[in-house]
Design an enzyme around this catalytic site. Structure first.
Site, PDB file in Angstrom:
ATOM      1  N   ASP A  47       0.859  -1.190   0.000  1.00 16.08           N
ATOM      2  CA  ASP A  47       0.000   0.000   0.000  1.00 16.08           C
ATOM      3  C   ASP A  47       0.893   1.238   0.000  1.00 16.08           C
ATOM      4  OD1 ASP A  47      -1.777   2.029   0.534  1.00 16.08           O
ATOM      5  OD2 ASP A  47      -2.794   0.977   2.187  1.00 16.08           O
ATOM      6  N   GLY A  74      -4.208   5.177  -6.840  1.00 16.78           N
ATOM      7  CA  GLY A  74      -5.202   6.049  -6.211  1.00 16.78           C
ATOM      8  C   GLY A  74      -6.605   5.649  -6.619  1.00 16.78           C
ATOM      9  N   HIS A 114     -10.068  16.993 -12.576  1.00 18.37           N
ATOM     10  CA  HIS A 114     -11.020  17.349 -11.520  1.00 18.37           C
ATOM     11  C   HIS A 114     -10.409  18.290 -10.473  1.00 18.37           C
ATOM     12  CE1 HIS A 114     -14.000  14.917 -13.392  1.00 18.37           C
ATOM     13  NE2 HIS A 114     -13.103  13.952 -13.509  1.00 18.37           N
ATOM     14  N   TYR A 137     -12.377  14.195  -4.388  1.00 18.78           N
ATOM     15  CA  TYR A 137     -11.357  13.601  -5.271  1.00 18.78           C
ATOM     16  C   TYR A 137     -10.491  14.717  -5.860  1.00 18.78           C
ATOM     17  CZ  TYR A 137      -9.682  11.301  -9.594  1.00 18.78           C
ATOM     18  OH  TYR A 137      -8.911  10.816 -10.629  1.00 18.78           O
TER      19      TYR A 137
HETATM   20  C1  15L Z   1     -10.707  11.241 -13.712  1.00 17.70           C
HETATM   21  O1  15L Z   1      -9.799  11.824 -13.132  1.00 17.70           O
HETATM   22  C2  15L Z   1     -11.277   9.995 -13.154  1.00 17.70           C
HETATM   23  O2  15L Z   1     -10.296   9.196 -12.547  1.00 17.70           O
HETATM   24  C3  15L Z   1     -12.026   9.182 -14.179  1.00 17.70           C
HETATM   25  O3  15L Z   1     -12.846   8.282 -13.474  1.00 17.70           O
HETATM   26  C4  15L Z   1     -12.872  10.048 -15.121  1.00 17.70           C
HETATM   27  O4  15L Z   1     -13.902  10.644 -14.421  1.00 17.70           O
HETATM   28  C5  15L Z   1     -12.026  11.128 -15.735  1.00 17.70           C
HETATM   29  O5  15L Z   1     -11.335  11.860 -14.755  1.00 17.70           O
HETATM   30  C6  15L Z   1     -12.858  12.115 -16.583  1.00 17.70           C
HETATM   31  O6  15L Z   1     -12.952  13.287 -16.221  1.00 17.70           O
HETATM   32  O7  15L Z   1     -13.397  11.690 -17.594  1.00 17.70           O
END
Ligand code: 15L
Length: 271
Positions: A47, A74, A114, A137
């Site tokens: 981990d 992650g 994000h 997140y």
């Molecule tokens: C991400 O960062 C996520 O890990 C993935 O699940 C998607 O949501 C992707 O972005 C996205 O924005 O399409």
């Protein structure tokens, strides 16, 4: 280059590991799970949030055994704030401490769009916009980038965060026509981040060379990333599908679905 890849058994990890091996790099894998079939280098099941376990991985790889870390591990969906901080911030801190201790000079980090997902969509978003996460997140990704910046300033570590868009074999929705990162471009991008001369702390958007991109590809190009795929190639097929309410909602902010109320929740889980 001798590279330790975390999250090596994950969807992006498996693609990046085999792509780096194909390009002549020596890859060691680290993940919570056992090695995937066909993995050829050293493998560590541990981990990344466990400082002792991670220190032992670096010890076992020996002096000079790691020249760079690619941190892809992650949780990829929204969870409680403490869980997100552990998954994205604590793991990054643990790896950075091990890098300082073992004089490993570079980390490439799987950041995320994000981190700025609440930014209203605009023609071309640069990497210097203010952090504007759309979820816990995203908060975790912002904080992980802050840690990379701190360790770059304190210890001179080269720390590159790729704010990945939508890593998929093919674009599946209208939003993906802007946000797609192809498998081959993901490998090109990681290799560029590993080999760019003296990047210091740097951020780029991790997308393919999409004609309809919302994010500026220039910071990636400055690091030597030359994407060769374009989601527009799939536009006709994607647009032939009926438009949905989600498509409109997803188009309003760069974070797409993560901005929606389905992702609202209290920061802490209470029993
Ligand atoms: C991400 O960062 C996520 O890990 C993935 O699940 C998607 O949501 C992707 O972005 C996205 O924005 O399409």
């Amino acid at each position: 280059m001798r590279v330790l890849v975390t999250g090596a058994a994950g969807s992006i990890g498996t693609v990046v590991c085999s792509g780096l091996v194909d390009r002549g790099h020596e890859v060691a894998g680290l993940d919570l799970v056992a090695e995937p079939e066909g993995f050829t280098g050293p493998w560590f099941t541990a981990d990344c949030a466990d400082a002792d376990a991670v220190a032992s991985v670096f010890d076992r790889l020996g002096p000079g055994g790691v020249e760079a870390v690619v941190h892809l591990a992650g949780v990829v969906t929204e969870q409680s704030l403490p869980r997100m901080l552990e998954s994205h911030v604590v793991t990054t801190a643990v790896l950075l401490d091990a890098m300082v201790e073992h004089a490993v000079p570079r980390i490439v980090y799987a950041g995320s769009n994000h981190a700025v997902g609440r930014t209203p969509r605009m023609p071309l978003l640069d990497v210097d916009v203010r952090p504007r996460p759309d979820t816990f997140y995203g908060v975790g990704k912002v904080a992980a980038e802050a840690l990379l910046s701190l360790y770059a300033d304190r210890y001179g570590i080269d720390a590159v965060s790729a704010r990945i868009g939508s890593f998929l074999a093919q674009p599946e929705s209208r939003r993906h026509l802007a946000t797609w990162l192809s498998h081959d471009d993901a490998v090109r991008m990681v290799e560029a981040c590993l080999t760019a001369p003296d990047p210091g702390f740097a951020v780029l958007y991790g997308i393919s060379g999409n004609t309809r991109a919302w994010w500026d590809l220039e910071p990636g190009r400055a690091l030597g990333y030359r994407p060769q795929d374009d989601a527009d190639h799939y536009a006709a097929a994607v647009e032939a599908r009926p438009a949905t309410h989600d498509d409109d909602q997803e188009a309003a902010h760069v974070g797409g679905p993560f901005v929606g109320e389905a992702f609202y929740r209290p920061a802490l889980d209470r029993s």
